[in-house]
Design an enzyme around this catalytic site. Structure first.
Site, PDB file in Angstrom:
ATOM      1  N   VAL A 103      -4.958 -17.848  -6.343  1.00  0.00           N
ATOM      2  CA  VAL A 103      -3.859 -18.373  -7.164  1.00  0.00           C
ATOM      3  C   VAL A 103      -3.113 -19.471  -6.423  1.00  0.00           C
TER       4      VAL A 103
ATOM      5  N   CYS B 161      -0.561  -4.796 -14.269  1.00  0.00           N
ATOM      6  CA  CYS B 161      -0.610  -3.362 -13.958  1.00  0.00           C
ATOM      7  C   CYS B 161       0.768  -2.736 -13.838  1.00  0.00           C
TER       8      CYS B 161
ATOM      9  N   TYR C 124       0.744  -0.414  -5.687  1.00  0.00           N
ATOM     10  CA  TYR C 124       0.834  -1.867  -5.897  1.00  0.00           C
ATOM     11  C   TYR C 124       1.782  -2.178  -7.051  1.00  0.00           C
TER      12      TYR C 124
ATOM     13  N   THR D 146      -2.329 -11.686 -16.234  1.00  0.00           N
ATOM     14  CA  THR D 146      -3.398 -10.730 -16.534  1.00  0.00           C
ATOM     15  C   THR D 146      -4.442 -10.822 -15.424  1.00  0.00           C
TER      16      THR D 146
ATOM     17  N   LEU E  82      -7.270 -12.127 -13.219  1.00  0.00           N
ATOM     18  CA  LEU E  82      -7.616 -13.520 -12.971  1.00  0.00           C
ATOM     19  C   LEU E  82      -8.980 -13.642 -12.293  1.00  0.00           C
TER      20      LEU E  82
ATOM     21  N   HIS F 160     -12.101  -7.628  -7.450  1.00  0.00           N
ATOM     22  CA  HIS F 160     -11.914  -7.267  -8.863  1.00  0.00           C
ATOM     23  C   HIS F 160     -13.276  -7.290  -9.558  1.00  0.00           C
TER      24      HIS F 160
ATOM     25  N   LYS G 282     -22.927  -9.175  -7.729  1.00  0.00           N
ATOM     26  CA  LYS G 282     -23.969  -8.161  -7.924  1.00  0.00           C
ATOM     27  C   LYS G 282     -25.162  -8.724  -8.695  1.00  0.00           C
TER      28      LYS G 282
ATOM     29  N   TRP H  49     -19.551  -0.135 -12.291  1.00  0.00           N
ATOM     30  CA  TRP H  49     -18.723   1.058 -12.094  1.00  0.00           C
ATOM     31  C   TRP H  49     -18.148   1.542 -13.422  1.00  0.00           C
TER      32      TRP H  49
ATOM     33  N   ARG I 282     -10.708  -5.374 -20.707  1.00  0.00           N
ATOM     34  CA  ARG I 282      -9.906  -6.208 -19.838  1.00  0.00           C
ATOM     35  C   ARG I 282      -9.821  -7.607 -20.404  1.00  0.00           C
TER      36      ARG I 282
HETATM   37  N1  LIG Z   1      -6.358 -11.828  -8.712  1.00  0.00           N
HETATM   38  C1  LIG Z   1      -5.885 -11.259  -9.812  1.00  0.00           C
HETATM   39  O1  LIG Z   1      -6.637 -10.794 -10.698  1.00  0.00           O
HETATM   40  C2  LIG Z   1      -4.389 -11.178 -10.047  1.00  0.00           C
HETATM   41  C3  LIG Z   1      -3.949 -10.690 -11.265  1.00  0.00           C
HETATM   42  C4  LIG Z   1      -2.579 -10.627 -11.509  1.00  0.00           C
HETATM   43  C5  LIG Z   1      -1.684 -11.051 -10.544  1.00  0.00           C
HETATM   44  N2  LIG Z   1      -2.139 -11.511  -9.373  1.00  0.00           N
HETATM   45  C6  LIG Z   1      -1.130 -11.921  -8.370  1.00  0.00           C
HETATM   46  O2  LIG Z   1      -1.335 -13.277  -8.001  1.00  0.00           O
HETATM   47  C7  LIG Z   1      -0.947 -13.466  -6.627  1.00  0.00           C
HETATM   48  C8  LIG Z   1      -2.087 -14.071  -5.847  1.00  0.00           C
HETATM   49  O3  LIG Z   1      -3.228 -13.278  -6.018  1.00  0.00           O
HETATM   50  P1  LIG Z   1      -4.649 -13.847  -5.501  1.00  0.00           P
HETATM   51  O4  LIG Z   1      -5.677 -13.294  -6.395  1.00  0.00           O
HETATM   52  O5  LIG Z   1      -4.556 -15.309  -5.284  1.00  0.00           O
HETATM   53  O6  LIG Z   1      -4.777 -13.124  -4.072  1.00  0.00           O
HETATM   54  P2  LIG Z   1      -5.628 -13.574  -2.800  1.00  0.00           P
HETATM   55  O7  LIG Z   1      -6.692 -14.539  -3.194  1.00  0.00           O
HETATM   56  O8  LIG Z   1      -5.984 -12.322  -2.102  1.00  0.00           O
HETATM   57  O9  LIG Z   1      -4.545 -14.371  -1.917  1.00  0.00           O
HETATM   58  C9  LIG Z   1      -3.484 -13.668  -1.345  1.00  0.00           C
HETATM   59  C10 LIG Z   1      -2.824 -14.547  -0.317  1.00  0.00           C
HETATM   60  O10 LIG Z   1      -1.744 -13.821   0.252  1.00  0.00           O
HETATM   61  C11 LIG Z   1      -1.718 -14.119   1.624  1.00  0.00           C
HETATM   62  N3  LIG Z   1      -1.239 -12.976   2.405  1.00  0.00           N
HETATM   63  C12 LIG Z   1      -1.652 -11.695   2.320  1.00  0.00           C
HETATM   64  N4  LIG Z   1      -0.998 -10.960   3.242  1.00  0.00           N
HETATM   65  C13 LIG Z   1      -0.177 -11.812   3.922  1.00  0.00           C
HETATM   66  C14 LIG Z   1       0.742 -11.661   4.986  1.00  0.00           C
HETATM   67  N5  LIG Z   1       0.961 -10.486   5.572  1.00  0.00           N
HETATM   68  N6  LIG Z   1       1.402 -12.755   5.426  1.00  0.00           N
HETATM   69  C15 LIG Z   1       1.201 -13.962   4.854  1.00  0.00           C
HETATM   70  N7  LIG Z   1       0.357 -14.178   3.820  1.00  0.00           N
HETATM   71  C16 LIG Z   1      -0.326 -13.094   3.381  1.00  0.00           C
HETATM   72  C17 LIG Z   1      -3.128 -14.464   2.059  1.00  0.00           C
HETATM   73  O11 LIG Z   1      -3.026 -15.423   3.107  1.00  0.00           O
HETATM   74  P3  LIG Z   1      -4.215 -15.767   4.139  1.00  0.00           P
HETATM   75  O12 LIG Z   1      -5.384 -16.220   3.304  1.00  0.00           O
HETATM   76  O13 LIG Z   1      -3.650 -16.860   5.006  1.00  0.00           O
HETATM   77  O14 LIG Z   1      -4.485 -14.497   4.917  1.00  0.00           O
HETATM   78  C18 LIG Z   1      -3.746 -15.005   0.776  1.00  0.00           C
HETATM   79  O15 LIG Z   1      -3.787 -16.391   0.799  1.00  0.00           O
HETATM   80  C19 LIG Z   1      -0.512 -12.098  -6.118  1.00  0.00           C
HETATM   81  O16 LIG Z   1       0.876 -11.969  -6.240  1.00  0.00           O
HETATM   82  C20 LIG Z   1      -1.200 -11.150  -7.078  1.00  0.00           C
HETATM   83  O17 LIG Z   1      -0.492  -9.919  -7.172  1.00  0.00           O
HETATM   84  C21 LIG Z   1      -3.466 -11.597  -9.074  1.00  0.00           C
HETATM   85  C1  LIG Z   2      -5.167  -7.378 -11.964  1.00  0.00           C
HETATM   86  C2  LIG Z   2      -5.598  -6.223 -11.100  1.00  0.00           C
HETATM   87  O1  LIG Z   2      -6.114  -5.189 -11.929  1.00  0.00           O
HETATM   88  C3  LIG Z   2      -6.576  -4.092 -11.169  1.00  0.00           C
HETATM   89  O2  LIG Z   2      -6.973  -3.075 -12.077  1.00  0.00           O
HETATM   90  P1  LIG Z   2      -8.363  -3.182 -12.810  1.00  0.00           P
HETATM   91  O3  LIG Z   2      -8.303  -4.294 -13.793  1.00  0.00           O
HETATM   92  O4  LIG Z   2      -8.733  -1.841 -13.304  1.00  0.00           O
HETATM   93  O5  LIG Z   2      -9.294  -3.570 -11.573  1.00  0.00           O
HETATM   94  P2  LIG Z   2     -10.807  -3.975 -11.455  1.00  0.00           P
HETATM   95  O6  LIG Z   2     -11.242  -3.616 -10.079  1.00  0.00           O
HETATM   96  O7  LIG Z   2     -10.964  -5.406 -11.872  1.00  0.00           O
HETATM   97  O8  LIG Z   2     -11.622  -2.991 -12.468  1.00  0.00           O
HETATM   98  C4  LIG Z   2     -11.630  -3.255 -13.828  1.00  0.00           C
HETATM   99  C5  LIG Z   2     -12.646  -2.329 -14.475  1.00  0.00           C
HETATM  100  O9  LIG Z   2     -13.966  -2.810 -14.108  1.00  0.00           O
HETATM  101  C6  LIG Z   2     -14.764  -1.716 -13.713  1.00  0.00           C
HETATM  102  N1  LIG Z   2     -15.836  -2.158 -12.810  1.00  0.00           N
HETATM  103  C7  LIG Z   2     -17.148  -2.099 -13.093  1.00  0.00           C
HETATM  104  N2  LIG Z   2     -17.887  -2.534 -12.058  1.00  0.00           N
HETATM  105  C8  LIG Z   2     -16.997  -2.900 -11.096  1.00  0.00           C
HETATM  106  C9  LIG Z   2     -17.167  -3.434  -9.783  1.00  0.00           C
HETATM  107  O10 LIG Z   2     -18.288  -3.642  -9.286  1.00  0.00           O
HETATM  108  N3  LIG Z   2     -16.033  -3.720  -9.089  1.00  0.00           N
HETATM  109  C10 LIG Z   2     -14.780  -3.503  -9.616  1.00  0.00           C
HETATM  110  N4  LIG Z   2     -13.693  -3.839  -8.884  1.00  0.00           N
HETATM  111  N5  LIG Z   2     -14.569  -2.963 -10.862  1.00  0.00           N
HETATM  112  C11 LIG Z   2     -15.690  -2.671 -11.574  1.00  0.00           C
HETATM  113  C12 LIG Z   2     -13.767  -0.763 -13.077  1.00  0.00           C
HETATM  114  O11 LIG Z   2     -14.327   0.541 -13.014  1.00  0.00           O
HETATM  115  C13 LIG Z   2     -12.595  -0.859 -14.042  1.00  0.00           C
HETATM  116  O12 LIG Z   2     -12.830  -0.068 -15.183  1.00  0.00           O
HETATM  117  C14 LIG Z   2      -5.516  -3.480 -10.320  1.00  0.00           C
HETATM  118  O13 LIG Z   2      -6.118  -2.474  -9.493  1.00  0.00           O
HETATM  119  C15 LIG Z   2      -4.817  -4.492  -9.487  1.00  0.00           C
HETATM  120  O14 LIG Z   2      -3.679  -3.878  -9.018  1.00  0.00           O
HETATM  121  C16 LIG Z   2      -4.466  -5.739 -10.269  1.00  0.00           C
HETATM  122  O15 LIG Z   2      -3.394  -5.452 -11.116  1.00  0.00           O
END
Ligand SMILES: NC(=O)c1ccc[n+]([C@@H]2O[C@H](COP(=O)([O-])OP(=O)(O)OC[C@H]3O[C@@H](n4cnc5c(N)ncnc54)[C@H](OP(=O)(O)O)[C@@H]3O)[C@@H](O)[C@H]2O)c1
Ligand SMILES: C[C@@H]1O[C@H](OP(=O)(O)OP(=O)(O)OC[C@H]2O[C@@H](n3cnc4c(=O)[nH]c(N)nc43)[C@H](O)[C@@H]2O)[C@@H](O)[C@H](O)[C@@H]1O
Length: 315
Positions: A16, A110, A137, A165, A167, A180, A188, A203, A210
Site C-alpha cells: 500500500v 476485519c 489485529y 477491503t 487488497l 493473503h 501456488k 485452504w 471476499r
Molecule cells: N494487504 C491487505 O489486504 C490490506 C487490507 C486492508 C488493510 N490493509 C492495511 O494497509 C496497510 C498496509 O498494508 P500492506 O498490505 O501494504 O502491508 P505490507 O506490504 O506488509 O507493508 C507493511 C509495511 O509496514 C512496515 N512496518 C512493519 N513493521 C514495522 C515497524 N516495526 N517499523 C516500521 N515499519 C514497519 C514495513 O516496513 P519495511 O518493509 O521497511 O520492513 C512495510 O513496509 C496496513 O495498515 C494494513 O493493515 C491491508
Molecule cells: C484484509 C485481511 O483479511 C484477513 O482475513 P481473510 O480475508 O480471511 O484472510 P486471507 O488469508 O486472505 O483468507 C481469505 C480466505 O481464503 C482462504 N484461502 C484459501 N487458500 C488460501 C491460501 O493459500 N492462503 C490464504 N491466506 N488463504 C487461503 C482462507 O481459508 C480464507 O477463507 C485478515 O486475517 C487480515 O487481518 C486482514 O484484515
C-alpha cells in the site's frame, strides 16, 4: 495538500505504501519523506518522536503495520496486536505533538463484526463479536480508529480513518504461509504449473466470499480522501463486489494457465464467511475503483513474474 507540502508515507516499502508513493509522484508531489523499518522502528516511541521533531511532516499516510493473511494473524497473535498498537499509537501521538496538518489511518474490513449485516456499513463497528482468527489485529485497528477520533475530539486534530477491503497488487507479500489468499493462490498455481503438479490445494471449503481491490486503486482513493475528506466518521474503501474463494481459485487458475485440479483442504480455517464493504459513502464522495478483478489479477501476476525472488517476504 500543496505540491511542496512535506508528506510522510509510513510503510513506503509495503504494497500500500509503495502504491501511495507512486500515486503521489504521478500527481507531482515531490516532498515525500520515508523510512524503512530498519531505519526507524515505529514501535520505538522515542525514535518516532525524534523523527517527527526533525522532519515535521504536514501530511501523514499511516500505511505501516504488521500485516498478513488468516494463518499469520491466527499464529502470530501477540505480534499482530503489539506491533500494530505500538506503531499506530506512536505515530498518531507524534502527529498531534508535532502539529501534523492531517493524518490518514488505514484500518481494515476485519474491524467489523464477524456476522454483521452485509454489505458492511461503517456504523456496524463494535456492534458484535469479531472473527476469532484475526481478533488481535482487529482490536489494534479499532484502537487506532479510536485514537484518531479521541485526538480529534479533544485537540481538534484532522485525523481520518479509512477501511480498505482485501487488497492485492504490485509489491504484495507472496509468502507461502503468511500471505493473503490472492497472492498465495498466484504463487501456488504458478509453482504447480512450473513443477507439473497434478493439483493445487486451496485452504478451507472455498465457500467464504471476499472482495478484492487493486492496491493502486486503493492508493488513488487514499490520496483522493486525503484531499477531500475531513470528517471523523470512517470511510470504507472497496469495489462493492465479491466472489467465493472457489471462484477466485478458478480465476487464478485461468490467469496462470494452470491445467490441473483444484483441491480444498477443509482442515484449514475459512475465517469470516463474508465481508463485503458498503461503499456507498465512498461513491457519494465521488470516488469509484477502475481496475476490475480479472484485469487486476493479470497485472499482479505479470508483476509477480517480473519481480518474484524466492524466498519471498517472510516475518
Ligand atoms: N494487504 C491487505 O489486504 C490490506 C487490507 C486492508 C488493510 N490493509 C492495511 O494497509 C496497510 C498496509 O498494508 P500492506 O498490505 O501494504 O502491508 P505490507 O506490504 O506488509 O507493508 C507493511 C509495511 O509496514 C512496515 N512496518 C512493519 N513493521 C514495522 C515497524 N516495526 N517499523 C516500521 N515499519 C514497519 C514495513 O516496513 P519495511 O518493509 O521497511 O520492513 C512495510 O513496509 C496496513 O495498515 C494494513 O493493515 C491491508
Ligand atoms: C484484509 C485481511 O483479511 C484477513 O482475513 P481473510 O480475508 O480471511 O484472510 P486471507 O488469508 O486472505 O483468507 C481469505 C480466505 O481464503 C482462504 N484461502 C484459501 N487458500 C488460501 C491460501 O493459500 N492462503 C490464504 N491466506 N488463504 C487461503 C482462507 O481459508 C480464507 O477463507 C485478515 O486475517 C487480515 O487481518 C486482514 O484484515
Amino acid at each position: 495538500m500543496k505540491l511542496n507540502d512535506k508528506i510522510y508515507v509510513a510503510g513506503h516499502r509495503g504494497m500500500v505504501g509503495g502504491a501511495i508513493c507512486r500515486r503521489l509522484d504521478a500527481l507531482g508531489y515531490t516532498n515525500i519523506v520515508t523510512r524503512s523499518s530498519s531505519e526507524l522502528d515505529l514501535r520505538n516511541q522515542a525514535a518516532v518522536n525524534e523523527f517527527f521533531e526533525t522532519e515535521r511532516p504536514a501530511y501523514v499516510f499511516l500505511a505501516a503495520a504488521k500485516v498478513g493473511g488468516i494463518h499469520a494473524n491466527n499464529t502470530y497473535r501477540a505480534e499482530f496486536i503489539y506491533d500494530n498498537l505500538m506503531m499506530e499509537a506512536n505515530i498518531i501521538y507524534a502527529a498531534w505533538k508535532y502539529g501534523v496538518t492531517k493524518l490518514m489511518f488505514l484500518g481494515s474490513s476485519c474491524i467489523y463484526p464477524r456476522l454483521a449485516a452485509q454489505p458492511l456499513r461503517e456504523d456496524s463497528l463494535l456492534t458484535g463479536p469479531l472473527e476469532a482468527t484475526n481478533e488481535p489485529y482487529a482490536i489494534a485497528k479499532i484502537a487506532g480508529i479510536k485514537m484518531c477520533e479521541s485526538f480529534r475530539d479533544q485537540y481538534g486534530c484532522n485525523f481520518i480513518s479509512v477501511m480498505p477491503t482485501n487488497l492485492y497488487g504490485i509489491g504484495d507479500n507472496y509468502h507461502p504461509e503468511n500471505s493473503h489468499v490472492l497472492p498465495a493462490l498466484i504463487r501456488k498455481f504458478h509453482e504447480a504449473k512450473a513443477e507439473g503438479k497434478p493439483s493445487v490445494t486451496v485452504w478451507g471449503t472455498g465457500t467464504p466470499k471476499r472482495e478484492f481491490l487493486y492496491a493502486d486503486d486503493l492508493a488513488d482513493a487514499c490520496v483522493f480522501l486525503m484531499m477531500h475528506y475531513d470528517e471523523k466518521e470512517l470511510v470504507n474503501i472497496g469495489t462493492g463486489e465479491d466472489l467465493s474463494i472457489k471462484e477466485l481459485a478458478e480465476l487464478v487458475k485461468e490467469v496462470t494457465h494452470y491445467e490441473g485440479e483444484i483441491v480444498f483442504d477443509s482442515s484449514k480455517p475459512d475465517g469470516t464467511p463474508r465481508k463485503l464493504m458498503d461503499v456507498s459513502k465512498l461513491h457519494s464522495l465521488g470516488w469509484k475503483h477502475t481496475t476490475n478483478l480479472p484485469k487486476g489479477v493479470a497485472l499482479a501476476y505479470a508483476h509477480f513474474l517480473k519481480k518474484a525472488h524466492f524466498p519471498l517476504a517472510t516475518f
